[in-house]
Scaffold this motif. Structure first.
Motif, PDB file in Angstrom:
ATOM      1  N   ASP A 275       0.929  -1.323   0.193  1.00 56.92           N
ATOM      2  CA  ASP A 275       0.097   0.028   0.035  1.00 56.92           C
ATOM      3  C   ASP A 275       0.902   1.360   0.023  1.00 56.92           C
ATOM      4  O   ASP A 275       2.005   1.100  -0.286  1.00 56.92           O
ATOM      5  N   ARG A 276       0.185   2.362   0.277  1.00 60.13           N
ATOM      6  CA  ARG A 276       1.168   3.809   0.191  1.00 60.13           C
ATOM      7  C   ARG A 276       1.920   3.928   1.106  1.00 60.13           C
ATOM      8  O   ARG A 276       2.801   4.533   1.035  1.00 60.13           O
TER       9      ARG A 276
ATOM     10  N   VAL B 205       4.803   0.973   0.237  1.00 62.47           N
ATOM     11  CA  VAL B 205       5.332   0.551  -1.043  1.00 62.47           C
ATOM     12  C   VAL B 205       6.968   0.830  -1.418  1.00 62.47           C
ATOM     13  O   VAL B 205       7.543   0.213  -2.125  1.00 62.47           O
TER      14      VAL B 205
ATOM     15  N   GLY C  60      -4.476   1.745  -2.689  1.00 62.18           N
ATOM     16  CA  GLY C  60      -4.355   3.063  -3.096  1.00 62.18           C
ATOM     17  C   GLY C  60      -3.076   3.479  -3.991  1.00 62.18           C
ATOM     18  O   GLY C  60      -2.615   4.667  -3.842  1.00 62.18           O
ATOM     19  N   LEU C  61      -2.592   2.328  -4.859  1.00 65.79           N
ATOM     20  CA  LEU C  61      -1.426   2.636  -5.821  1.00 65.79           C
ATOM     21  C   LEU C  61      -1.918   2.595  -7.286  1.00 65.79           C
ATOM     22  O   LEU C  61      -2.868   2.079  -7.448  1.00 65.79           O
TER      23      LEU C  61
ATOM     24  N   HIS D 111       2.548   5.334  -7.797  1.00 70.69           N
ATOM     25  CA  HIS D 111       2.033   6.638  -7.360  1.00 70.69           C
ATOM     26  C   HIS D 111       0.917   6.490  -6.531  1.00 70.69           C
ATOM     27  O   HIS D 111       0.116   5.620  -6.261  1.00 70.69           O
ATOM     28  N   ASP D 112       0.671   7.558  -5.655  1.00 70.45           N
ATOM     29  CA  ASP D 112      -0.447   7.466  -4.604  1.00 70.45           C
ATOM     30  C   ASP D 112      -1.751   7.827  -5.634  1.00 70.45           C
ATOM     31  O   ASP D 112      -1.837   8.791  -6.473  1.00 70.45           O
TER      32      ASP D 112
ATOM     33  N   GLU E  20      -4.515   8.743  -5.033  1.00 69.86           N
ATOM     34  CA  GLU E  20      -5.450  10.079  -4.740  1.00 69.86           C
ATOM     35  C   GLU E  20      -4.691  11.418  -5.327  1.00 69.86           C
ATOM     36  O   GLU E  20      -5.394  12.257  -5.732  1.00 69.86           O
TER      37      GLU E  20
ATOM     38  N   GLN F  35       1.200  11.536  -6.529  1.00 69.37           N
ATOM     39  CA  GLN F  35       2.670  11.783  -5.901  1.00 69.37           C
ATOM     40  C   GLN F  35       3.403  10.477  -5.888  1.00 69.37           C
ATOM     41  O   GLN F  35       2.824   9.305  -5.677  1.00 69.37           O
TER      42      GLN F  35
ATOM     43  N   LEU G  98       5.702   7.492  -5.140  1.00 67.32           N
ATOM     44  CA  LEU G  98       5.928   6.917  -4.009  1.00 67.32           C
ATOM     45  C   LEU G  98       7.288   6.086  -4.077  1.00 67.32           C
ATOM     46  O   LEU G  98       8.014   5.704  -3.055  1.00 67.32           O
ATOM     47  N   TRP G  99       7.440   5.346  -5.068  1.00 68.02           N
ATOM     48  CA  TRP G  99       8.643   4.425  -5.265  1.00 68.02           C
ATOM     49  C   TRP G  99       8.796   4.392  -6.711  1.00 68.02           C
ATOM     50  O   TRP G  99       7.901   4.631  -7.630  1.00 68.02           O
TER      51      TRP G  99
END
Length: 590
Positions: free
Chosen positions: A48-49, A52, A516-517, A530-531, A533, A536, A538-539
């Motif tokens: 998840d966010r 990750v 949420g990815l 990415h997020d 929502e 952004q 994230l990884w």
């Protein structure tokens, strides 16, 4: 046959074939895009966010065949199945990467259309189904890789024109590839006991390869004349391989349509209808070689008994006077009866198309908000720069998103001076799948921003032949060219929820998860998370070669994995990024 109160043999196979994704083992990825809805969404949320950033490679499988690796794997009951460049197939223990068996494909012809890529297999009823670039449909035993049946659906070289060498001489020795060569790229759809697949390579006619020796770079020349092929989708009995029905893209009676001057959603087409009608008497049989490739797997609604697929451009590409009229049913989203192949409805995104705007990205199913409650809908991300949403029952247009790119001179015809049009033939959204998160109402698309110059050229005829007219298409280098990952809010009017510019061209398609990815691959080899929502990042991880296929996710024994093909594609040759042969599988550390 019944033995001792149990079902065995063909009767059991008949029951197993076509089992829906809802009945698949929890954590499986049982079909292309995750299931018949084509949503490229997973309910898995272990990754998840929040965690990750800890994702690491768990195992890597190297195919041994470098380049144009575009397949999305399928996971059923703990076994991962993947097809490779050159149509080889491997079965792999999904938790460890241990190879269980491999199938080595021996093509019956070297004459195939475009790069020798394959985009995935289907698995159902103990069989693995693959459609190959040399025009064959195969059923392999899922346990051993043994060939159960092998159906030759089409020979790619059938119907080739003998005029290619003569035209090459008139074109200054440039290599003419002629004519279109039929084969398969799409992962098959298994539905209602049928294996359903459609041909590519129908919509080009004679064409000249670009300076890179390929077609993926956008520089394609379409030569006027009756050199194309007739695209089709067919259904085969999953047990025997016998053909059950075939639907042809080009309409035999009335493919000229109504000579409309605007798209169904009201965008002007800038057509010279008078010139088309004047040319019609000499081109009444243009439908016989009218093109219409089928690039990606249809979506399937079992309750309605309908499949939904996009069709490609008419032939010859980019130059339309030798194919007057609307060219039905090219450039359309169509609904077919799964049992018979009969057309239920169509929506032609671009009548009399001249820019390479194939309806290529696979359609996906959703419930769309309506005045009286949710409406069963089907959506499609287009090369023209919109996501269209239709009523699944009758094709009625329910909504169109905001434009995903800045359009320029849209539908302006090619000219001798050169017409700059945005988007170009690679589109805003090409064949890459769009992921859809129903809980958020968001569709996540890889969007290419770029323009092309369409130039009509004429060469004098040789040996008493008429002049040759063709359209040369090349990248408009003065125009901006970049990619974005874009989230579209289909639940709230089709607005842009967020958009993030990528460092290199995005390719392969997207994956969304309940964690949420949104995962998305780049041509420079990065797989990004990415997020969902906010967009952004994230990884990200450098996979060593361009990402050419859509990522997917699965779980085995309570552990979630993410897998993606990193082999590059034909476009990476010109971009400076390398090719490879790796299926990279990620998980959180133990």
């Amino acid at each position: 046959m019944m033995r001792g109160g149990s079902i065995t043999g063909p009767a059991l196979l008949a029951i197993l074939i076509g089992v829906s994704s809802a009945r698949a083992a929890e954590g499986d990825w049982p079909a292309f895009a995750g299931g018949p809805e084509n949503r490229n969404f997973s309910g898995l949320a272990q990754i998840d966010r929040g965690n990750v950033a800890r994702l690491r490679p768990a195992w890597i499988f190297q195919t041994g065949v470098t380049g144009t690796f575009q397949a999305q794997p399928v996971v059923v009951d703990g076994t991962l199945y993947v097809s490779t460049t050159q149509n080889h197939v491997a079965a792999i223990e999904a938790k460890s990467g241990r190879v269980l068996w491999t199938y080595t494909h021996r093509a019956r012809t070297e004459k195939v259309f475009g790069p020798p890529s394959n985009r995935g297999v289907a698995v159902s009823g103990g069989l693995v189904f693959e459609a190959t670039m040399d025009g064959r449909l195969l059923a392999l035993d899922a346990g051993s890789g043994r060939v159960v049946w092998d159906k030759e659906a089409v020979r790619p070289e059938e119907g080739e024109s003998e005029t290619a060498s003569g035209l090459a001489a008139q074109l200054g020795g440039k290599p003419v590839q002629g004519s279109s060569r039929l084969g398969f790229k799409m992962p098959p759809l298994v539905a209602d006991g049928l294996v359903i697949v459609g041909v590519t390579g129908a919509g080009y006619g004679l064409h000249v390869e670009d300076e890179k020796g390929g077609l993926d770079g956008g520089s394609v020349i379409g030569i006027e004349g009756g050199y194309g092929r007739r695209g089709w989708l067919a259904a085969y009995d999953a047990r025997t391989g016998e053909e059950r029905w075939r639907w042809y893209v080009t309409k035999a009676d009335g493919w000229e349509g109504g000579y409309v001057t605007a798209t169904p959603d009201g965008t002007p087409l800038h057509r010279d209808v008078a010139a088309e009608k004047a040319a019609a008497p000499a081109n009444r049989d243009a439908w016989r070689v009218g093109g219409g490739s089928l690039w990606m797997t249809p979506a399937y609604d079992a309750e309605l008994g309908l499949i939904y697929l996009g069709t490609g451009n008419p032939a010859p590409q980019n130059l339309g006077l030798s194919r007057p009229g609307d060219n039905l049913y090219t450039m359309s989203l169509v609904a077919l009866d799964v049992a018979t192949g009969k057309l239920r409805w169509h929506f032609q995104q671009v009548p009399h198309e001249e820019w390479g705007y194939d309806v290529a990205s696979p359609a996906f199913l959703l419930d769309h908000p309506g005045e009286d409650g949710p409406v069963k809908a089907v959506a499609q991300g287009s090369k023209t720069g919109w996501i269209f949403v239709h009523d699944r029952r009758d094709g009625r247009l329910l909504a169109r998103s905001r434009p995903l790119i800045t359009q320029k001179n849209l539908f302006a015809p090619p000219t001798p001076e050169g017409t700059v049009v945005s988007p170009g033939p690679l589109g805003a959204i090409s064949w890459h799948p769009v992921a859809y998160d129903a809980a958020r109402g968001l569709a996540f698309a890889q969007v290419r921003h770029g323009a092309a110059t369409y130039t009509v050229k004429t060469l004098p005829g040789a040996e008493g032949r008429p002049p040759i007219r063709y359209t040369e298409t090349g990248e408009a280098r003065a125009e901006p060219s970049f990619s974005t990952l874009t989230a579209v809010d289909l639940a709230e009017g089709g607005g842009i929820a967020w958009t993030v510019k990528a460092g290199s061209r995005l390719s392969g398609g997207t994956l969304a998860t309940a964690g949420g990815l949104v995962l998305s691959g780049e041509e420079d080899g990065h797989l990004d998370a990415h997020d969902a929502e906010t967009g952004q990042m994230l990884w990200r991880f450098q996979c060593g070669a361009g990402i050419g296929g859509p990522p997917m996710t699965f779980s085995v024994e309570g552990r979630q994995y993410v897998a993606v093909a990193a082999g590059g594609a034909s476009f990476t040759k010109s971009s400076g990024f390398g090719t490879g042969d790796a299926l990279v599988v990620f998980a959180l550390p133990d």
